[in-house]
Scaffold this motif. Structure first.
Motif, mmCIF file in Angstrom:
data_model
loop_
_atom_site.group_PDB
_atom_site.id
_atom_site.type_symbol
_atom_site.label_atom_id
_atom_site.label_comp_id
_atom_site.label_asym_id
_atom_site.label_seq_id
_atom_site.Cartn_x
_atom_site.Cartn_y
_atom_site.Cartn_z
ATOM 1 N N ALA A 56 0.843 -1.206 0.000
ATOM 2 C CA ALA A 56 0.000 0.000 0.000
ATOM 3 C C ALA A 56 0.876 1.253 0.000
ATOM 4 O O ALA A 56 0.576 2.227 -0.690
ATOM 5 C CB ALA A 56 -0.934 0.000 1.205
ATOM 6 N N PHE A 57 1.969 1.229 0.761
ATOM 7 C CA PHE A 57 2.877 2.369 0.824
ATOM 8 C C PHE A 57 3.504 2.648 -0.545
ATOM 9 O O PHE A 57 3.603 3.800 -0.968
ATOM 10 C CB PHE A 57 3.958 2.121 1.880
ATOM 11 C CG PHE A 57 4.896 3.286 2.042
ATOM 12 C CD1 PHE A 57 4.504 4.406 2.734
ATOM 13 C CD2 PHE A 57 6.166 3.247 1.491
ATOM 14 C CE1 PHE A 57 5.365 5.491 2.880
ATOM 15 C CE2 PHE A 57 7.037 4.321 1.632
ATOM 16 C CZ PHE A 57 6.629 5.448 2.332
ATOM 17 N N GLU A 58 3.910 1.584 -1.238
ATOM 18 C CA GLU A 58 4.502 1.748 -2.568
ATOM 19 C C GLU A 58 3.547 2.432 -3.541
ATOM 20 O O GLU A 58 3.976 3.198 -4.402
ATOM 21 C CB GLU A 58 4.887 0.386 -3.155
ATOM 22 C CG GLU A 58 6.107 -0.233 -2.560
ATOM 23 C CD GLU A 58 6.381 -1.623 -3.141
ATOM 24 O OE1 GLU A 58 5.871 -1.927 -4.241
ATOM 25 O OE2 GLU A 58 7.095 -2.386 -2.481
ATOM 26 N N HIS A 59 2.267 2.165 -3.413
ATOM 27 C CA HIS A 59 1.270 2.720 -4.338
ATOM 28 C C HIS A 59 0.732 4.079 -3.892
ATOM 29 O O HIS A 59 -0.024 4.712 -4.623
ATOM 30 C CB HIS A 59 0.107 1.743 -4.511
ATOM 31 C CG HIS A 59 0.497 0.532 -5.293
ATOM 32 N ND1 HIS A 59 0.911 -0.630 -4.692
ATOM 33 C CD2 HIS A 59 0.562 0.322 -6.630
ATOM 34 C CE1 HIS A 59 1.203 -1.514 -5.627
ATOM 35 N NE2 HIS A 59 1.020 -0.968 -6.808
ATOM 36 N N GLU A 60 1.121 4.506 -2.718
ATOM 37 C CA GLU A 60 0.631 5.780 -2.193
ATOM 38 C C GLU A 60 1.543 6.905 -2.665
ATOM 39 O O GLU A 60 2.760 6.820 -2.531
ATOM 40 C CB GLU A 60 0.622 5.699 -0.665
ATOM 41 C CG GLU A 60 -0.270 6.681 0.016
ATOM 42 C CD GLU A 60 -1.717 6.574 -0.392
ATOM 43 O OE1 GLU A 60 -2.309 7.643 -0.616
ATOM 44 O OE2 GLU A 60 -2.263 5.460 -0.491
ATOM 45 N N PRO A 61 0.967 7.959 -3.242
ATOM 46 C CA PRO A 61 1.814 9.069 -3.708
ATOM 47 C C PRO A 61 2.519 9.766 -2.545
ATOM 48 O O PRO A 61 2.009 9.799 -1.424
ATOM 49 C CB PRO A 61 0.829 10.014 -4.398
ATOM 50 C CG PRO A 61 -0.521 9.624 -3.938
ATOM 51 C CD PRO A 61 -0.460 8.208 -3.483
ATOM 52 N N ALA A 62 3.689 10.297 -2.843
ATOM 53 C CA ALA A 62 4.451 11.021 -1.832
ATOM 54 C C ALA A 62 3.648 12.225 -1.368
ATOM 55 O O ALA A 62 2.784 12.734 -2.077
ATOM 56 C CB ALA A 62 5.795 11.455 -2.404
ATOM 57 N N GLY A 63 3.948 12.664 -0.190
ATOM 58 C CA GLY A 63 3.277 13.838 0.340
ATOM 59 C C GLY A 63 2.894 13.637 1.787
ATOM 60 O O GLY A 63 3.125 12.566 2.363
ATOM 61 N N PRO A 64 2.320 14.688 2.382
ATOM 62 C CA PRO A 64 1.945 14.600 3.794
ATOM 63 C C PRO A 64 1.012 13.408 4.047
ATOM 64 O O PRO A 64 0.103 13.136 3.275
ATOM 65 C CB PRO A 64 1.197 15.910 4.044
ATOM 66 C CG PRO A 64 1.655 16.834 2.967
ATOM 67 C CD PRO A 64 1.959 15.967 1.783
ATOM 68 N N GLY A 65 1.279 12.698 5.116
ATOM 69 C CA GLY A 65 0.407 11.612 5.541
ATOM 70 C C GLY A 65 0.537 10.314 4.759
ATOM 71 O O GLY A 65 -0.309 9.430 4.875
ATOM 72 N N ARG A 66 1.609 10.167 3.978
ATOM 73 C CA ARG A 66 1.744 8.976 3.135
ATOM 74 C C ARG A 66 1.694 7.679 3.948
ATOM 75 O O ARG A 66 1.000 6.733 3.569
ATOM 76 C CB ARG A 66 3.059 9.045 2.356
ATOM 77 C CG ARG A 66 3.249 7.875 1.414
ATOM 78 C CD ARG A 66 4.544 7.988 0.642
ATOM 79 N NE ARG A 66 4.651 6.906 -0.344
ATOM 80 C CZ ARG A 66 5.752 6.629 -1.002
ATOM 81 N NH1 ARG A 66 6.847 7.365 -0.812
ATOM 82 N NH2 ARG A 66 5.768 5.646 -1.864
ATOM 83 N N HIS A 67 2.421 7.622 5.048
ATOM 84 C CA HIS A 67 2.433 6.408 5.871
ATOM 85 C C HIS A 67 1.048 6.129 6.455
ATOM 86 O O HIS A 67 0.581 4.989 6.445
ATOM 87 C CB HIS A 67 3.457 6.533 7.008
ATOM 88 C CG HIS A 67 4.864 6.391 6.539
ATOM 89 N ND1 HIS A 67 5.498 5.175 6.488
ATOM 90 C CD2 HIS A 67 5.754 7.307 6.100
ATOM 91 C CE1 HIS A 67 6.726 5.352 6.036
ATOM 92 N NE2 HIS A 67 6.904 6.634 5.786
ATOM 93 N N ALA A 68 0.403 7.167 6.962
ATOM 94 C CA ALA A 68 -0.929 6.986 7.546
ATOM 95 C C ALA A 68 -1.931 6.559 6.473
ATOM 96 O O ALA A 68 -2.767 5.682 6.715
ATOM 97 C CB ALA A 68 -1.386 8.279 8.221
#
Length: 191
Positions: free
Chosen positions: A79-91
């Motif tokens: 899920a992290f790999e597919h999440e765009p960079a930016g605020p709150g990415r880990h969450a």
């Protein structure tokens, strides 16, 4: 020579099947019902065959915990790999993992096993605690933003537990709206 001696040995497949039986007993009958005798009987293996893979009830429960934890970590990383960079990415990745109703980790039986293991094994609680501390550290140090992301994570935890317990009957549309709202809150700029 017996048929058992001629069969190709598949220890990983056997371990996986045994852990599935452990999960089923744990969820259906509770932690007290997970015994070597019950597992060997339900898995249709000898007690000696079971002990070849797992020496004790504790080893069975720990192996199931390890398996589920590793699957969660792999899903979170994906899920992290597919999440765009930016605020709150880990969450956002964590929330998506909690809301991913298509993955077997979020099927009610597996959720219940995870919950029971966390309640039963102190080392499971400690492992989750340490993992979440690492996750929270990745959310940043700005108190306002970190608190907002923690609230979003806690809401995702609440969703996950409510699905496990069948508390709220949410259809796909309602679930998607809640997910979108949490992701929007996570993506807000730093306070």
């Amino acid at each position: 020579m017996t048929e058992a001696h001629r069969r190709q040995k598949q220890p990983e497949l056997i371990r996986s099947q045994l852990l599935m039986v452990v999960r089923d007993i744990l969820v259906q009958d509770g932690p007290h019902a997970v015994t070597l005798d019950a597992v060997s009987r339900r898995a249709n293996v000898t007690k000696g065959g079971l002990q070849h893979h797992f020496r004790s009830k504790q080893a069975l429960l720990q192996a199931l915990c390890d398996q589920l934890f590793e699957e969660f970590q792999a899903n979170l990383a994906l899920a992290f790999e597919h999440e765009p960079a930016g605020p709150g990415r880990h969450a956002r990745a964590y929330i998506r993992t909690c809301f991913d109703t298509h993955h077997h980790l979020n099927q009610v039986e597996t959720q219940r096993a995870i919950g029971l293991l966390a309640l039963t094994l102190p080392e499971a609680r400690e492992r989750w605690h340490q993992t979440m501390q690492t996750e929270l550290a990745a959310d940043g140090e700005t108190p306002g933003a970190a608190d907002r992301l923690l609230v979003c994570r806690m809401a995702a935890d609440g969703f996950w537990f409510s699905q496990m317990l069948g508390v709220y009957a949410l259809d796909d549309s309602h679930r998607a709206r809640i997910l979108a709202l949490l992701l929007q809150l996570c993506s807000q700029k730093e306070d």
